[in-house]
Enzyme design. Structure first.
Site, PDB file in Angstrom:
ATOM      1  N   ASP A 231      74.977  74.774  96.196  1.00 57.53           N
ATOM      2  CA  ASP A 231      74.972  73.354  95.791  1.00 57.53           C
ATOM      3  C   ASP A 231      76.373  72.732  95.766  1.00 57.53           C
ATOM      4  O   ASP A 231      76.496  71.520  95.644  1.00 57.53           O
ATOM      5  CB  ASP A 231      74.386  73.206  94.374  1.00 57.53           C
ATOM      6  N   ARG A 276      70.460  71.107  92.745  1.00 55.96           N
ATOM      7  CA  ARG A 276      69.807  71.084  91.441  1.00 55.96           C
ATOM      8  C   ARG A 276      70.244  69.857  90.624  1.00 55.96           C
ATOM      9  O   ARG A 276      69.429  69.048  90.249  1.00 55.96           O
ATOM     10  CB  ARG A 276      70.214  72.350  90.685  1.00 55.96           C
TER      11      ARG A 276
END
Ligand SMILES: Nc1ncnc2c1ncn2[C@@H]1O[C@H](COP(=O)(O)OP(=O)(O)OP(=O)(O)O)[C@@H](O)[C@H]1O
Ligand SMILES: O=P(O)(O)OC[C@H]1O[C@](O)(CO)[C@@H](O)[C@@H]1O
Ligand SMILES: [Mg+2]
Length: 466
Positions: A231, A276
Site C-alpha cells: 500500500d 487499506r
C-alpha cells in the site's frame, strides 16, 4: 517599492542565494548503549577478495542524509525551532560489533504479501554469508507466531539462489500471533543474535516491542526491520518495495476495464485496487494509465448523488464519450456501505476488515441507471484484481531496491546498530529508528500537485459539497 519583486532575504534574514540549515542528527540505538564493554573488530570485508575497500568505501558517524530537501525560504525558519532531521547513511562500517563466525541470524516475514519479499530474504542470506561469512541463518516460518510455535528452516546461499524470481514468501507469513515474551524467549533459546524483520506498519509496531524487550534484557542481539507494504503507507521513506510492481500490474486490470467499457453502449469499467487506508496504488495506477475517468481514494471522501457527485459526473462523461473507467481504492467509501456483520470487523492483527466497495458501487451504479435512464442500455463490468497485483514477482526496479535494502540492513546490524529500519530517503539509503517510523503514516496528500494532477487528467469532481 515593487511588491511583486522577489524577496532578497528569507524569514531569518539570511540572503536567499545562500542559507544555512541547522540540522539535528537522529541518534540510532546501538548495542553499546546497554552493553558498554562490547569491543568492535575489523570487518571481514577488509579481507574479502571481491572488495578493495578504500577509506571512502566505509561510512562513519559523520555520513548523514537530510530528511527534508524541499523548503520555502520565505516561510520556513531554517536555523531555529523546528529541527531539520538527518539520519545515519546506510552502508558498511570498518568496525563491527560481531564476530561473524558467531552470528546466528533469523529472518521473518509478517503481514500481507508484497512483491519482492523473497528477494529481501535471498539478499539477506547472500549478504550475510558471502560478505560477512555468517555460518548460520534461519528462516522463521509463518510470521511472528513462527518464532515460538514452529521449527525454523536453515537457509543457505544455494537454497535461495532463485528466490528473487518467485512471488510471495517462501518462509510463509501470517497475521496475528504476536506474543512478545514467547517471541523474545524463543529468540534467546535459539541463540539468534541478529533478527531481521520484514513487514508493514503492524509488524514495525511489533518489532519496536521486541527491540525494547531485548534492550531491557541487555542481550547482544541486533534487531533490524525492512519496511514492507504494498500500500506504500509507511512514512519517512521514499516508497516501499513492491509498490511499483503492484502499480504496474494494476495496469492490466485498468486496460481490461477500459476495453470492456468502450465496447458497450454506456459502458462503465470499475476496478478496485488495494489500499487499506491510503490510495497510493489507485492514484499512481490512474496517472500511469490515463484510461481512468475517476479515481476514488480514502483520503478524498466522495459521494454519489446530487450536484458535484459521482452520478452527475458519470452522466456527463457517458453522454460525452459513451464509456467511463472508475478506479476505487478498497478503503474508499467505507462509511457509505451498510455494515451488518459486527463480528468480523477486525482481522487477526486488529486491522479493520473492509466491506467490498467495488461490489457495493457496482450495485449503486445499476440502481442509479435503472432509476434515471431506464430505457437506455447500460453495463458495469467490475474487475477486482486484489491479490493479482501483490502475489507476483517483483519487477527489476523493485528487485534492485530489495537487494539494496537487505544489504543496508546487514551492514547496520553488523556495525552494532539496533532497533532501526533501513530505507531510502530522498534516493539515498538511511537508518531510521524503528520507533520513529512505526508511528508515521504515508497518506496521499490531496493538497499537493499529484492529486491536482489526477483531477486535471480525469477532470473528476473534487467531491466538496457546495
Ligand atoms: N501494535 C502491535 N503490537 C505488536 N504486534 C503487532 C501490532 N500490530 C500488529 N502486530 C503484529 O504484526 C504482524 C503483522 O501485522 P499486520 O497484519 O497488521 O501487517 P503489516 O505488518 O501491517 O503488513 P501489511 O499491512 O502490509 O499487510 C502480526 O503478527 C500482528 O500481530
Ligand atoms: O487478505 P489479507 O492477506 O489480509 O490482505 C489484504 C490487505 O493487505 C494489504 O495488501 C496490505 O496491507 C491491503 O492492501 C489489503 O487490505
Ligand atoms: Mg499494515
Amino acid at each position: 517599492m515593487n511588491e511583486n519583486a522577489p524577496p532578497k532575504t528569507h524569514q531569518d534574514g539570511q540572503p536567499l542565494e545562500s542559507f544555512t540549515i541547522n540540522a539535528t542528527l537522529v541518534r540510532l540505538p546501538h548495542l553499546t548503549d546497554y552493553l558498554p564493554h562490547l569491543k568492535p573488530q575489523t570487518t571481514p570485508l577488509e579481507s574479502n577478495h571481491f572488495y578493495h575497500p578504500s577509506d571512502e568505501f566505509y561510512l562513519s558517524h559523520s555520513d548523514v542524509i537530510i530528511r527534508r530537501t524541499i523548503y520555502d525560504l520565505s516561510t520556513t525558519s531554517l536555523s531555529s525551532s523546528s529541527p531539520h532531521l538527518s539520519y545515519p547513511r546506510a552502508g558498511p562500517r570498518k568496525q563491527i560489533f560481531y564476530n561473524p563466525q558467531n552470528v546466528r541470524a533469523a529472518i521473518v516475514t509478517c503481514g500481507g504479501l508484497c512483491p519482492g519479499l523473497n528477494t529481501v530474504i535471498r539478499e539477506l542470506v547472500v549478504g550475510l554469508s558471502e560478505e560477512y561469512g555468517v555460518p548460520e541463518i534461519f528462516g522463521i516460518k509463518a510470521g511472528y507466531r513462527g518464532f515460538y510455535s514452529m521449527d525454523p528452516v536453515k537457509l543457505d546461499v544455494k537454497m535461495v539462489h532463485n528466490w528473487h524470481k518467485r512471488g510471495g514468501t517462501v518462509l510463509e507469513t501470517s497475521r496475528g500471533g504476536f506474543d512478545l515474551h514467547k517471541i523474545v524467549n524463543a529468540i534467546e533459546e535459539h541463540g539468534y543474535n541478529q533478527v531481521y524483520i520484514i513487514g508493514g506498519d503492524g509488524t514495525l509496531r511489533g518489532a519496536v516491542k521486541i527491540f525494547n524487550e531485548i534492550r531491557h534484557r541487555k542481550l547482544h542481539i541486533g534487531v533490524a526491520a525492512i519496511p514492507k507494504t504494498v500500500d506504500n503507507d509507511v512514512g519517512i521513506i521514499d516508497r516501499s518495495f513492491g509498490f511499483q510492481t503492484a502499480v504496474e500490474k494494476a495496469q492490466q486490470a485498468i486496460s481490461a476495464a477500459h476495453v470492456e467499457a468502450e465496447s458497450a453502449p454506456n459502458g462503465i469499467g470499475l476496478v478496485k485496487l488495494m489500499g487499506r487506508t491510503t490510495g497510493h496504488i489507485a492514484l499512481n495506477a490512474t496517472l500511469s494509465s490515463r484510461d481512468v475517468d475517476c479515481c476514488l481514494i480514502p483520503e478524498n471522501p466522495f459521494y454519489l448523488e446530487g450536484k458535484g457527485g459521482l452520478f452527475e459526473f458519470l452522466d456527463e462523461r457517458l453522454a460525452q464519450n459513451g464509456h467511463a473507467v472508475v478506479v476505487v481504492a478498497e478503503g474508499a467509501g467505507q462509511d457509505m456501505i451498510p455494515r451488518t456483520d459486527a463480528a468480523s470487523q477486525k482481522d487477526e492483527s486488529g486491522n479493520p476488515v473492509f466491506l467490498d466497495v467495488g461490489v457495493w458501487l457496482k450495485g449503486e451504479l445499476k440502481r442509479w441507471w435503472e432509476r434515471d435512464h431506464k430505457d437506455e442500455l447500460f453495463t458495469v463490468k467490475y474487475i477486482d484484481p486484489t491479490y493479482m497485483i501483490r502475489a507476483v514477482t517483483a519487477n527489476a526496479t523493485d528487485n534492485l531496491y530489495c537487494t539494496l535494502l537487505a544489504h543496508s540492513a546487514i551492514h547496520g546490524v553488523m556495525a552494532g546498530y539496533t532497533g532501526f529500519v533501513a530505507g531510502p530517503i530522498n534516493g539515498n539509503y538511511a537508518y531510521i529508528p524503528m520507533d520513529e517510523i512505526s508511528v508515521t503514516k504515508n497518506e496521499v496528500n490531496t493538497k499537493d500537485h499529484n492529486w491536482a494532477w489526477v483531477r486535471s487528467v480525469t477532470t473528476q469532481p473534487d467531491f466538496v459539497r457546495s
